[in-house]
Design a protein around this motif. Structure first.
Motif, PDB file in Angstrom:
ATOM      1  N   ASP A  53       2.664   5.146   3.654  1.00 15.28           N
ATOM      2  CA  ASP A  53       1.236   5.350   3.857  1.00 15.28           C
ATOM      3  C   ASP A  53       0.486   4.034   4.024  1.00 15.28           C
ATOM      4  OD1 ASP A  53       1.756   4.559   1.326  1.00 15.28           O
ATOM      5  OD2 ASP A  53       0.700   6.187   0.327  1.00 15.28           O
ATOM      6  N   TYR A  54       1.104   2.924   3.675  1.00 21.59           N
ATOM      7  CA  TYR A  54       0.397   1.648   3.680  1.00 21.59           C
ATOM      8  C   TYR A  54       0.933   0.778   4.803  1.00 21.59           C
ATOM      9  CZ  TYR A  54      -1.949  -2.419   1.728  1.00 21.59           C
ATOM     10  OH  TYR A  54      -2.762  -3.500   1.535  1.00 21.59           O
ATOM     11  N   PHE A  55      -0.002   0.249   5.556  1.00 21.62           N
ATOM     12  CA  PHE A  55       0.363  -0.527   6.732  1.00 21.62           C
ATOM     13  C   PHE A  55       0.091  -1.995   6.439  1.00 21.62           C
ATOM     14  CE2 PHE A  55      -0.631  -2.206  10.954  1.00 21.62           C
ATOM     15  CZ  PHE A  55       0.417  -1.712  11.686  1.00 21.62           C
ATOM     16  N   ASN A  56       1.158  -2.767   6.221  1.00 26.47           N
ATOM     17  CA  ASN A  56       0.937  -4.166   5.850  1.00 26.47           C
ATOM     18  C   ASN A  56       0.356  -4.969   6.989  1.00 26.47           C
ATOM     19  OD1 ASN A  56       2.421  -3.300   3.612  1.00 26.47           O
ATOM     20  ND2 ASN A  56       2.984  -5.416   3.208  1.00 26.47           N
ATOM     21  N   ALA A  74       4.704  -0.093   4.115  1.00 24.97           N
ATOM     22  CA  ALA A  74       5.035   0.016   2.697  1.00 24.97           C
ATOM     23  C   ALA A  74       4.605   1.380   2.206  1.00 24.97           C
ATOM     24  CB  ALA A  74       4.328  -1.077   1.896  1.00 24.97           C
ATOM     25  N   SER A  75       5.200   1.796   1.135  1.00 24.97           N
ATOM     26  CA  SER A  75       4.805   3.056   0.528  1.00 24.97           C
ATOM     27  C   SER A  75       4.300   2.763  -0.868  1.00 24.97           C
ATOM     28  CB  SER A  75       5.990   4.016   0.466  1.00 24.97           C
ATOM     29  OG  SER A  75       5.657   5.109  -0.344  1.00 24.97           O
ATOM     30  N   ILE A  76       3.066   3.092  -1.110  1.00 24.95           N
ATOM     31  CA  ILE A  76       2.511   2.851  -2.437  1.00 24.95           C
ATOM     32  C   ILE A  76       3.106   3.821  -3.438  1.00 24.95           C
ATOM     33  CG2 ILE A  76       0.366   3.111  -3.740  1.00 24.95           C
ATOM     34  CD1 ILE A  76      -1.038   1.656  -1.542  1.00 24.95           C
ATOM     35  N   TRP A 103      -2.523   4.682  11.183  1.00 25.00           N
ATOM     36  CA  TRP A 103      -3.027   3.716  10.212  1.00 25.00           C
ATOM     37  C   TRP A 103      -4.212   2.983  10.833  1.00 25.00           C
ATOM     38  CZ3 TRP A 103       2.375   3.520  11.302  1.00 25.00           C
ATOM     39  CH2 TRP A 103       3.170   4.094  10.322  1.00 25.00           C
TER      40      TRP A 103
ATOM     41  N   ILE B 219      -6.271   3.163   1.518  1.00 27.16           N
ATOM     42  CA  ILE B 219      -4.842   3.007   1.806  1.00 27.16           C
ATOM     43  C   ILE B 219      -4.616   3.014   3.306  1.00 27.16           C
ATOM     44  CG2 ILE B 219      -2.577   4.071   1.533  1.00 27.16           C
ATOM     45  CD1 ILE B 219      -3.492   5.084  -1.144  1.00 27.16           C
ATOM     46  N   ASN B 220      -5.273   3.936   3.985  1.00 29.04           N
ATOM     47  CA  ASN B 220      -5.070   4.069   5.424  1.00 29.04           C
ATOM     48  C   ASN B 220      -5.499   2.831   6.187  1.00 29.04           C
ATOM     49  OD1 ASN B 220      -5.978   5.320   8.265  1.00 29.04           O
ATOM     50  ND2 ASN B 220      -4.339   6.500   7.332  1.00 29.04           N
ATOM     51  N   CYS B 221      -6.538   2.180   5.704  1.00 32.29           N
ATOM     52  CA  CYS B 221      -7.019   0.982   6.390  1.00 32.29           C
ATOM     53  C   CYS B 221      -6.240  -0.263   5.986  1.00 32.29           C
ATOM     54  CB  CYS B 221      -8.492   0.749   6.102  1.00 32.29           C
ATOM     55  SG  CYS B 221      -9.552   1.938   6.898  1.00 32.29           S
ATOM     56  N   GLY B 222      -5.269  -0.118   5.092  1.00 39.97           N
ATOM     57  CA  GLY B 222      -4.500  -1.284   4.686  1.00 39.97           C
ATOM     58  C   GLY B 222      -5.288  -2.227   3.794  1.00 39.97           C
ATOM     59  N   TRP B 235      -2.228  -0.916  -6.842  1.00 41.33           N
ATOM     60  CA  TRP B 235      -1.361  -1.715  -5.968  1.00 41.33           C
ATOM     61  C   TRP B 235      -1.699  -3.183  -6.172  1.00 41.33           C
ATOM     62  CZ3 TRP B 235       2.974  -0.794  -3.693  1.00 41.33           C
ATOM     63  CH2 TRP B 235       3.429  -1.592  -2.649  1.00 41.33           C
ATOM     64  N   TYR B 307       9.462 -12.410   5.528  1.00 41.11           N
ATOM     65  CA  TYR B 307       8.068 -12.100   5.221  1.00 41.11           C
ATOM     66  C   TYR B 307       7.896 -12.214   3.721  1.00 41.11           C
ATOM     67  CZ  TYR B 307       3.700  -9.567   4.603  1.00 41.11           C
ATOM     68  OH  TYR B 307       2.433  -9.219   4.250  1.00 41.11           O
ATOM     69  N   GLU B 316      -3.651  -8.899  -0.445  1.00 47.54           N
ATOM     70  CA  GLU B 316      -2.303  -9.273  -0.052  1.00 47.54           C
ATOM     71  C   GLU B 316      -2.356 -10.307   1.061  1.00 47.54           C
ATOM     72  OE1 GLU B 316       0.113  -6.099   1.343  1.00 47.54           O
ATOM     73  OE2 GLU B 316       1.590  -7.451   2.210  1.00 47.54           O
ATOM     74  N   ARG B 335      -0.746 -12.788   7.529  1.00 48.05           N
ATOM     75  CA  ARG B 335      -1.444 -11.515   7.340  1.00 48.05           C
ATOM     76  C   ARG B 335      -2.799 -11.831   6.731  1.00 48.05           C
ATOM     77  NH1 ARG B 335      -3.303  -7.696   3.853  1.00 48.05           N
ATOM     78  NH2 ARG B 335      -2.798  -5.543   4.361  1.00 48.05           N
ATOM     79  N   ILE B 340      -8.359  -7.731   7.450  1.00 46.31           N
ATOM     80  CA  ILE B 340      -7.957  -6.344   7.302  1.00 46.31           C
ATOM     81  C   ILE B 340      -8.893  -5.619   6.338  1.00 46.31           C
ATOM     82  CG2 ILE B 340      -6.062  -4.862   6.579  1.00 46.31           C
ATOM     83  CD1 ILE B 340      -4.199  -7.062   7.629  1.00 46.31           C
TER      84      ILE B 340
END
Lengths: 147, 373, 372
Positions: A53-56, A74-76, A103, B219-222, B235, B307, B316, B335, B340
């Protein structure tokens, strides 16, 4: 500790689900064909045991003969991570489907790649240059960009 | 005309540019806002005014020569940037860092988090309209931390203290006693200021319930860092994916419930307390030994990619390195936390007033150096 | 209270106009010059107090390079700002842009015409003095709105609109709080109001004082109601496009207004020029500084409220309380005109406490989001 899933396992699952979508399998990544990228990404995101669900981040690397677009997921929930890659061999007009529908975090990053690397993301709602101004010639992060 | 028709005035939306030169855009950021009177209908972020092409520059520098460039990313917290980059190179080249250096890195990184949150909290309160008072006090406390950094590396803003395989030099003898004293002062300070601020009715009215970022959107927006944790996302890379020696310390991950500006503020203040907790544990058992592994000046990591990410104060921060076995990285992608984290700004400010736009933007805590790179 | 009266009568400044050589004209000329000099000097003084005071409260030094203790800083500022180039935006409405600072400045100066510096020492002892103040003080808003409109800058316009909204709303509780004082004093003349204050009216009208102070701060855009020039949001609000002399005028207006409000609060609630030992005019100035210092204090302490919270505070909190205050005052004046002052003071303070606590419980701010 975030577990980096093994490329082989995921590749096996993907091969079963989407035959012919895998181009190459690495240690902790798979390279998928760009036309099946969206289907693979959706599978990775929505399958319960994977749940990415998480887009690094997404980035692109210029290898002269092709561009490689790298997605780190990544998956939280499960605390594991995985990398998918896709390649585009067309240097003049490289195109990759956009994952912004899955995402939203990809929004600015895809624009950045379009800006600096010149890869077009199909389906991006607002694909404009992010850092450089409109009308800038060329894409600076390409290896053949000279001044 | 009925009463209701008379009551509803016909209005027209208009565009207003916030920035690139504006007192509270934290640099040269521009928001092209569509307003209906005071209400925000839409915003479009415009970035790039500080773009220096750091990712391109990295391709022409040696691995260790890139460290000063990372200072210039998030110039509010350069130590964390150094740390993330060094971790990535060490992962790529397989370098083992001495124990003492690991502890020093943790202490310095947590001090950096404190310094960053001082600015984050101070400037956020400034954006809500408190006329520079909390800002000045927060800066005063940050100054003491900067003094310690000055002591260890002789720099006050662009440190380049973390090096590949350790840190640049050992700490002086007076560092640990000074740190001890500072930690005592800071814990009192955090409690006192937090108490004073959270008794302020206007501040509560301005922050509570304002700019809600739902957990799913975050979460969806990172989104990462305090912004995500304010929305209740558990997290934190220090716990989720421990790097350095973070797995040896006890600390909690503060989380918010509503995801409003108030929660983001709370999370930052709690994180300051947790950072102090980590520093207290770390400084008591700093082992003796070398502070730097034996690393050649020109590193040639084997062909491959790596990475590495750290929990920088803003979220992050990751470095994706590709090596072709030469002295310069083939590709180094950073990153950008701040960029983000800005993704969700549009969702957060829609429908709020102009004043809230500034407050919400301040509560995200970005640095333009990192957004534009 | 025989002694102060005697003291006042023997003082030379008790000027009843016709006694002067040349009749009214000398009186007017003299007081006009005195007032302008007074306002300009006071503006410099309060700017110094504000900058140094804010500096002290914010754990920094404030200006300390010009003259002893930085005392000449306002002078240096003035010289700098007067020598600056006057820039008018290309698309501005030139005439409006030029007129705005003048229109904003004139009424502020006019307020001081009815403010007594000691018994009878004022330009015009109007028998409707306080009404005049209320009427004149709103005119400055026209100047501010002209500045906002004439600059053809969206920040300016937003700031000006905020200012108009704030003034229109806060005029209500402000006037209602004044009416309470007028009821107790039994006169509209500022001089008479001061003469009626054997005990300062802040003791009889504590709630009225707080309402007046809050509404007054909102009218002149002092923190926490300084929305019209919210520098974090609107850069500089209505005077974003002003520079040089015209900017100096707005800067002057801002502080002259603050002094005006402080002077009115002093006159209405703090006993004006009355006080033991010191000469009356000095008492007056000291009280102005005390009130101004409280404004500086709130500025350095509070964050800014939002525009909808500003409106809600005026209409849902101050306005009803002002009405209740007026009602209670009227009852007290009607029923117990000769009640012992100390009993009334205790009763009024109790009422204030109860009302504020009760209303704070009832008063709920919305979160302010609109679906768009």
């Amino acid at each position: 500790m975030t577990v980096a899933l093994s490329g082989k396992d995921i590749a096996g699952q993907l091969e079963e689900k989407f035959p012919g979508s895998i181009e190459e399998t690495g240690q902790e990544c798979v390279v998928v064909k760009s036309d099946s990228l969206l289907a693979v990404a959706e599978y990775l995101k929505n399958t319960g045991s994977l749940a990415f669900d998480y887009f690094n981040y997404v980035t692109a690397v210029d290898y002269y003969s092709y561009f490689e677009v790298v997605y780190q997921l990544a998956s939280i929930k499960h605390n594991h991570s995985f990398v998918i890659k896709t390649r585009c061999y067309d240097r003049e007009n490289p195109t990759v489907p956009s994952v912004i529908g899955l995402w939203q975090g990809a929004n600015f990053q895809e624009r950045e790649i379009y800006d600096l690397m010149g890869i077009k993301f199909e389906g991006h709602p607002n694909l404009k240059r992010l850092f450089l101004w409109e009308g800038f010639q060329g894409h600076p992060l390409r290896k053949d960009y000279l001044q | 005309m009925t009463t209701t028709e008379m009551m509803t005035l016909k209005t027209e939306p208009f565009m207003l540019n916030f920035g690139p030169v504006h007192p509270s855009t934290h640099g040269v950021y521009r928001m092209r806002a569509t307003l209906d009177g005071e209400v925000i209908l839409d915003i479009e972020p415009v970035v790039g005014y500080l773009h220096r092409g750091i990712e391109k520059l990295t391709e022409e520098r040696t691995y260790s020569g890139i460290i000063p460039l990372t200072d210039r990313l998030d110039y509010i917290s350069p130590m964390s940037n150094n740390l993330g980059y060094c971790l990535a190179v060490e992962k790529l080249a397989g370098i083992k860092v001495p124990e003492r250096a690991e502890y020093l890195r943790v202490i310095i990184a947590e001090l950096q988090r404190l310094a960053n949150h001082c600015i984050a909290v101070g400037s956020f309160l400034n954006d809500t309209g408190a006329y520079y008072t909390p800002f000045m006090y927060a800066f005063r406390e940050r100054e003491k931390i900067i003094d310690l950094f000055d002591m260890v590396c002789g720099q006050r803003l662009t440190y380049s203290y973390m090096r590949i395989g350790g840190v640049s030099q050992d700490i002086p003898d007076e560092f640990l006693p000074a740190l001890n004293k500072l930690v005592e002062q800071l814990s009192r300070w955090v409690d006192e200021y937090d108490f004073l601020l959270m008794q302020n009715e206007i501040l509560l009215a301005r922050t509570k319930g304002v700019g809600i970022l739902p957990r799913e959107t975050a979460i969806n927006c990172g989104i990462s860092g305090p912004v995500a944790r304010g929305s209740g996302v558990n997290w934190d890379l220090r716990k989720a994916d421990p790097y350095s020696v973070y797995d040896r310390f006890e600390f909690d991950i503060p989380q918010g419930e509503n995801g409003d500006c108030y929660d983001r503020y709370r999370v930052r203040v709690e994180e300051m307390r947790q950072s102090l907790r980590i520093i207290k544990q770390a400084m008591n058992d700093v082992p003796a030994g070398p502070v730097r592994a034996d690393v050649p000046h020109l590193i040639r990591p084997p062909k491959g990619e790596a990475y590495a990410h750290v929990e920088a104060p803003k979220g992050e921060l990751g470095y994706y390195l590709v090596s072709d076995n030469s002295i310069a990285p083939y590709r180094c992608h950073i990153r950008p936390t701040s960029l983000i984290n800005l993704t969700a700004l549009r969702e957060m400010v829609k429908g709020w007033k102009v004043a809230d736009l500034i407050a919400i933007f301040g509560s995200i805590d970005i640095t333009m150096g990192e957004v534009d790179r | 209270m025989a002694t102060p009266d005697l003291l006042i009568r023997t003082l030379p400044m008790q000027a009843v106009p016709p006694d002067w050589p040349g009749g009214y004209w000398w009186h007017w000329l003299f007081f006009t010059v005195v007032l302008i000099a007074f306002v300009l000097t006071m503006v410099m003084a309060v700017i110094y107090v504000e900058r140094r005071g804010l500096g002290r409260m914010q754990s920094r030094l404030g200006p300390n390079r010009t003259g002893p203790f930085g005392l000449l800083q306002p002078v240096a500022d003035a010289v700098k700002v007067l020598l600056k180039e006057n820039i008018v935006p290309d698309k501005a409405d030139k005439l409006v842009h030029w007129l705005a600072p003048v229109i904003a400045f004139a009424p502020v100066l006019m307020i001081f015409a009815v403010v007594p510096f000691q018994n009878g020492a004022l330009l015009a002892d109007l028998n409707i003095g306080i009404l005049y103040v209320v009427a004149i003080s709103s005119v400055a808003t026209v100047g501010v709105f002209m500045a906002g409109w004439g600059s053809s800058n969206k920040y300016s316009l937003l700031g000006a609109m905020r200012n108009v909204a704030a003034v229109v709303s806060y005029e209500m509780p402000l006037v209602l709080a004044v009416v309470g004082v007028v009821l107790v004093a039994g006169s509209l003349s500022m001089n008479q109001i001061v003469l009626a204050q054997d005990l300062p009216f802040i003791l009889f009208q504590p709630l009225g004082f707080l309402i007046f102070f809050a509404a007054g701060c909102a009218e002149i855009n002092r923190s926490p109601f300084d929305l019209m020039e919210a520098d974090q949001e609107l850069v500089a609000g209505f005077h974003t496009e002003y520079s040089g002399m015209k900017f100096a005028m707005f800067y002057l207006v801002e502080y002259a207004e603050a002094i005006a409000i402080a002077a009115i609060i002093t006159t209405l609630f703090l006993g004006g020029w009355r006080g033991p030992l010191l000469p009356p005019w000095l008492w007056f100035i000291v009280k102005i500084f005390v009130v101004f210092f409280i404004m500086v204090w709130t500025r350095s302490t509070f964050p800014r409220v939002r525009i909808d919270q500003l409106m809600a505070f005026a209409w849902k909190f101050l306005f009803p309380l002002a009405l209740i205050n007026l009602f209670i005052t009227a009852i007290q004046v009607l029923i117990w005109p000769d009640a012992l002052p100390w009993i009334l003071i205790i009763v009024n303070f109790a009422i204030m406490g109860i009302l504020i606590l009760l209303w704070s419980k009832l008063f709920k701010l919305g979160w302010g989001r609109l679906e768009v």
